[in-house]
Write an enzyme that holds these catalytic residues in place. Structure first.
Site, short mmCIF file in Angstrom:
data_model
loop_
_atom_site.label_atom_id
_atom_site.label_comp_id
_atom_site.label_asym_id
_atom_site.label_seq_id
_atom_site.Cartn_x
_atom_site.Cartn_y
_atom_site.Cartn_z
N TYR A 1 0.69 -1.02 -0.07
CA TYR A 1 0.00 -0.12 0.25
C TYR A 1 0.77 1.14 0.01
CZ TYR A 1 -3.97 -2.94 1.69
OH TYR A 1 -5.14 -3.78 2.03
N SER A 4 -2.95 -6.90 -6.59
CA SER A 4 -2.82 -5.63 -5.83
C SER A 4 -3.23 -6.33 -4.34
CB SER A 4 -3.82 -4.60 -6.19
OG SER A 4 -5.20 -4.75 -5.97
N ASP A 5 -2.75 -5.40 -3.40
CA ASP A 5 -3.47 -5.32 -2.31
C ASP A 5 -4.58 -5.00 -2.01
OD1 ASP A 5 -2.99 -6.01 0.83
OD2 ASP A 5 -0.98 -5.43 0.96
N TRP A 6 -5.53 -5.43 -1.00
CA TRP A 6 -6.78 -4.94 -0.70
C TRP A 6 -7.41 -3.51 -0.84
CZ3 TRP A 6 -5.94 -9.48 -2.06
CH2 TRP A 6 -6.75 -10.71 -2.02
#
Length: 621
Positions: free
Chosen positions: A286, A327-329
């Site tokens: 992030y 991708s991260d959440w």
């Protein structure tokens, strides 16, 4: 029960007729290579099917292994809504029941997926679930699986062979219940003492982290992905450790990632190794780089998942990575759970609309949106000509290839009976218990008269705090008052600031590493009544300077049960842990250190690699 049903081609080949046309199409032919099957299937898919591949979100199970057909505690939709209507087929599973129930649930969701036009099987993924930390945003307690130290504890043992053995056992347990993708390993370097994600790493050393990453990937994936593999997502590219003030970029106040020591390249090293050893996927963090330059060019100050210089320029082109980027959440939409909100981690692009964020993520080079199910938004971008279908095909091809490599198109089902026997079996649990005890790290050992407290022997009278007296067993006799004890065992957790305004915030340990003064005073007074063995659970470093002044013995643990701790303290299983990060002597030194530089405090209380042997009372070899 295994639900696999096959047809027989004229040449005698058994295959799954996934599009139900009575013909063994090339994508259904198990004799062809994954690349050939992918090339055949991709042009057959509708835009809706291809778009569904690009989403990977949380899913929850229903009672007794059934499908949950309503929104869950975190999941936004029922199972059929995302599988049969949005054509999604990558899911991160959270709570699981018994191994039998987990296998039953896997088979039920795979059966549902068969009803879609081309029967694309579901890939079930998970965050780590073989240790102790229960944090919905990071990992899950082992539950029915065998229980091991946190990855940082495996690193404390220092055995590459043990890392591979753990990964192989975890692979067997995952595949038994249908989990075929691991949202790990975490190869970030633990260089900022306050950062709250260190328990999931292999510590601060780039060489050790790289070495352990190889064994981890080999244990889960094998030399190449196959029907028995679990595909790994190595994270968090390009290294998530150097967070300003140690704050985590899950949250707005932790968005900045900084490199005052100029060590960006060091944090890349484990990812270079993971790429060379064929990690199936990579997840960017992030964090938003601040003041970073690459090849003389300033890097755009936006989160790594939006950053084309980082994903395409560095990862794809310079490092030559051709696999999946997940991708991260929740980079696109805010996450609302009950009365708590966590803003989309749209650092540096907060003012963009959801559609604009999605477009920027795709332009950066990301293949799959973590934590999102807004397929209609991407469909709209394609239909409006903003995103080309060729760009969707590029990512869909990578994602399909992994499914074919894992053998999911040929058999995504598992046996309930086999899962019930294999997962968490006595042998695996015993290996995990032994690893826990071995990871115990003895920091000091010596009473005022120069004698040693450890190993415990002769069944002493023991006063305990933070430890279940019933766990003492044959170790000693529990007593209620410290005055009646020969020794006291005190288990503490490394300190953190308790925050709970945002969703997930309470699970991320951040802030000062100092223990409360009142606790220090109370334990100092207690030490005058009885010798103290103090264990500190080090999910991140702690300032142990005050404790070291009066503790008879001081140990650090990284995911260790009471029973395993006692086995280590008595020497029934010899502890061999060595610190995987330094323990600073004061918060003043922490605040003055550089987040991207390992061992950057001038006078640490205990250096990286410190650990005593119960056999010799000196630094372990």
């Amino acid at each position: 029960m295994n639900h696999l049903q096959t047809s027989v081609a004229p040449n005698g080949t058994h295959y799954r007729d996934l599009n139900r046309n009575g013909v063994m199409d090339p994508f259904e032919d198990p004799s062809l290579s994954p690349a050939e099957r992918t090339a055949d299937l991709l042009p057959r898919l509708s835009l809706e099917e291809k778009v569904g591949l690009l989403f990977h979100t949380v899913i929850e199970t229903g009672p007794d292994g059934t499908l949950l057909e309503r929104p869950g505690n975190i999941s936004k939709s029922g199972t059929s809504a995302v599988v049969a209507h949005k054509f999604m087929n990558h899911f991160n599973v959270h709570a699981l029941g018994t191994p039998r129930q987990a296998a039953r649930w896997n088979n039920a969701i795979q059966k549902l997926a068969e009803s879609n036009p081309h029967g694309i099987p579901v890939t079930i993924s998970t965050d780590p679930r073989h240790a102790f930390i229960e944090n919905t945003g990071v990992s899950f307690n082992a539950g029915h699986f065998s229980q091991w130290p946190e990855p940082i504890g495996l690193a404390a043992i220092g055995s590459a062979e043990l890392i591979r053995r753990f990964a192989d056992i975890a692979r067997q347990e995952y595949t038994a219940v249908g989990i075929r993708a691991a949202l790990h390993p975490t190869v970030d370097l633990a260089t900022e003492p306050r950062w709250g994600r260190q328990a999931g790493t292999f510590g601060q050393d780039k060489a050790q982290t790289s070495r352990f990453a190889v064994e981890y990937l080999k244990g889960f994936q094998g030399d190449s992905l196959g029907p028995g593999s679990v595909a790994c997502t190595t994270k968090h590219f390009p290294g998530g450790g150097p967070q300003r003030d140690g704050e985590d970029p899950h949250f707005p106040y932790g968005r900045e990632q900084v490199y005052p020591g100029g060590r960006f390249e060091e944090h890349l090293e484990p990812f270079r190794t993971a790429i060379a050893n064929h990690t199936s996927a990579i997840m960017p963090y992030y964090g938003m780089p601040v003041g970073l330059e690459l090849d003389g060019e300033a890097v755009e100050e936006v989160g790594f998942g939006y950053n084309r210089q980082i994903i395409t320029g560095l990862l794809r082109e310079k490092l030559g990575y051709g696999g999946v980027v997940l991708s991260d959440w929740e980079l696109v939409n805010d996450n609302v759970v009950g009365d708590k909100v966590l803003p989309a981690r749209a650092w540096g692009v907060e003012n963009l609309t959801a559609a604009e964020r999605m477009q920027k993520i795709l332009n950066a080079g990301v293949d799959q949106f973590g934590g999102e199910e807004c397929t209609d938004l991407l469909l709209g971008l394609v239909r409006d000509g903003i995103v080309s279908e060729a760009r969707i095909d590029e990512s869909a091809r990578r994602l399909l290839l992994v499914k074919f490599q894992l053998g999911l198109f040929d058999n995504p089902y598992v046996s309930e009976d086999e899962a019930a026997v294999l997962v968490g079996n006595d042998h695996f649990r015993a290996e995990g218990h032994r690893a826990q005890a071995r990871s115990v790290t003895v920091l000091t050992d010596g009473k005022a008269d120069g004698s040693r407290l450890l190993p415990l022997s002769d069944k002493p009278r023991i006063y305990v705090e933070g430890l279940d007296p019933a766990a003492l067993g044959s170790t000693g006799l529990p007593v209620d008052a410290p005055e009646d004890a020969d020794v006291a065992i005190i288990r503490l957790h490394a300190p953190w600031e308790h925050r709970q305004d945002l969703f997930l915030e309470e699970g991320f340990h951040a802030g000062s590493l100092d223990f409360p003064p009142g606790l220090i005073s109370r334990l100092a007074a207690l030490s005058k009544k009885v010798p103290l063995i103090i264990d500190v659970r080090l999910d991140r470093p702690a300032i142990l300077t005050p404790l070291a002044q009066f503790a008879g013995a001081l140990v650090g643990t990284f995911g260790v049960s009471d029973a395993a701790l006692l086995d280590a303290l008595t020497g029934r299983i010899l502890p061999c842990g060595r610190l995987p990060f330094e323990l600073p002597s004061s918060m003043d030194e922490v605040r003055a250190s550089r987040p991207d530089v390992a061992s950057d405090t001038p006078s640490p209380l205990f250096a990286n690699g410190h650990g005593l042997s119960l056999l010799r009372g000196a630094d372990a070899a």
